[in-house]
Design an enzyme around this catalytic site. Structure first.
Site, PDB file in Angstrom:
ATOM      1  N   GLU A   1      41.276  38.207  46.483  1.00 55.12           N
ATOM      2  CA  GLU A   1      41.995  39.571  46.949  1.00 55.12           C
ATOM      3  C   GLU A   1      42.759  39.817  45.689  1.00 55.12           C
ATOM      4  O   GLU A   1      43.959  39.031  45.415  1.00 55.12           O
ATOM      5  CB  GLU A   1      42.494  39.598  48.077  1.00 55.12           C
TER       6      GLU A   1
ATOM      7  N   ARG B   1      52.856  38.756  36.454  1.00 54.73           N
ATOM      8  CA  ARG B   1      53.805  39.305  35.409  1.00 54.73           C
ATOM      9  C   ARG B   1      53.476  40.865  35.134  1.00 54.73           C
ATOM     10  O   ARG B   1      54.189  41.498  34.857  1.00 54.73           O
ATOM     11  CB  ARG B   1      54.261  38.528  34.253  1.00 54.73           C
TER      12      ARG B   1
ATOM     13  N   THR C   1      36.121  34.137  47.948  1.00 52.22           N
ATOM     14  CA  THR C   1      36.310  35.599  47.877  1.00 52.22           C
ATOM     15  C   THR C   1      37.932  35.736  47.483  1.00 52.22           C
ATOM     16  O   THR C   1      38.796  35.249  47.967  1.00 52.22           O
ATOM     17  CB  THR C   1      36.183  36.171  49.051  1.00 52.22           C
TER      18      THR C   1
ATOM     19  N   THR D   1      49.709  35.390  34.067  1.00 51.86           N
ATOM     20  CA  THR D   1      49.471  36.592  33.362  1.00 51.86           C
ATOM     21  C   THR D   1      49.362  37.807  34.188  1.00 51.86           C
ATOM     22  O   THR D   1      49.744  38.608  33.976  1.00 51.86           O
ATOM     23  CB  THR D   1      48.227  36.185  32.582  1.00 51.86           C
TER      24      THR D   1
END
EC number: 3.5.4.13
Length: 191
Positions: free
Chosen positions: A138, A117, A136, A114
């Site tokens: 990113e 894209r 963590t 999701t």
């Protein structure tokens, strides 16, 4: 190494505290019935959520990004249900879930389609044997437009790989006193 199924993930979470809090099924709607980015146990993985705690990268100080001497002032702290990442920038967040990885398991994290894209990439290094903590996360916004991340919804999928009994690692993350062991909150680079 073999990839582990939903049955194994449920067992390890419930009996051994591998994931907490833990969702044994797949949640696709919030409490009001609105569709969300799914989280929870899938066929061969676990979809994690990110917390409301974000660090958004800015270059207000026109600094050089140096992983050995990272300037904490390069981030703006945000606590919100939504994080807006500037174009061609990134943000850090953390999982709601706390992980305790067994000695014979390695976890690989992949971004959810999701977000991918939409040009939003999630990067996490592997969760090593006997590592524990909040992960963590990113998020890289690869687009020329601002991008939105939703807290308390699915953001990445964890895949669990279990070593054969005769091939368990000699030295775990805990054994070597890894610098991110037991991390809570969004954790910045350490050397």
């Amino acid at each position: 190494m073999s990839i582990k199924s939903d049955r194994w993930i449920r067992h390890m979470a419930k009996q051994h505290g591998m994931i907490a809090p833990f969702e044994p099924g797949q949640i696709k709607q919030n409490t009001t019935g609105q569709r969300i980015v799914s989280y929870g146990t899938s066929s061969y993985g676990y979809d994690v959520r990110c917390s409301r705690e974000f660090k958004i990268f800015t270059n207000i100080n026109s600094t050089i990004v140096d992983p050995k001497q990272f300037d904490n002032g390069s981030f703006i702290d945000v606590e919100s249900d939504v994080c807006i990442i500037p174009p061609n920038s990134f943000a850090l967040a953390r999982t709601i879930e706390y992980f305790r990885i067994p000695r014979n398991v390695l976890v690989i994290c992949l971004g959810k389609s999701t977000y991918a894209r939409c040009g939003i990439i999630v990067n996490v290094t592997p969760l090593e044997p006997e590592w524990e903590g909040h992960v963590t996360l990113e998020f890289s916004n690869t687009t020329p437009l601002p991008a939105r991340i939703y807290a308390n919804e699915g953001v990445a999928q964890m895949l669990f790989l279990q070593a054969d009994p005769d091939d368990v690692c000699e030295t775990s993350y805990r054994d070597r006193n890894g610098k991110y062991q037991g991390q809570t909150g969004v954790t910045l680079p350490r050397t």
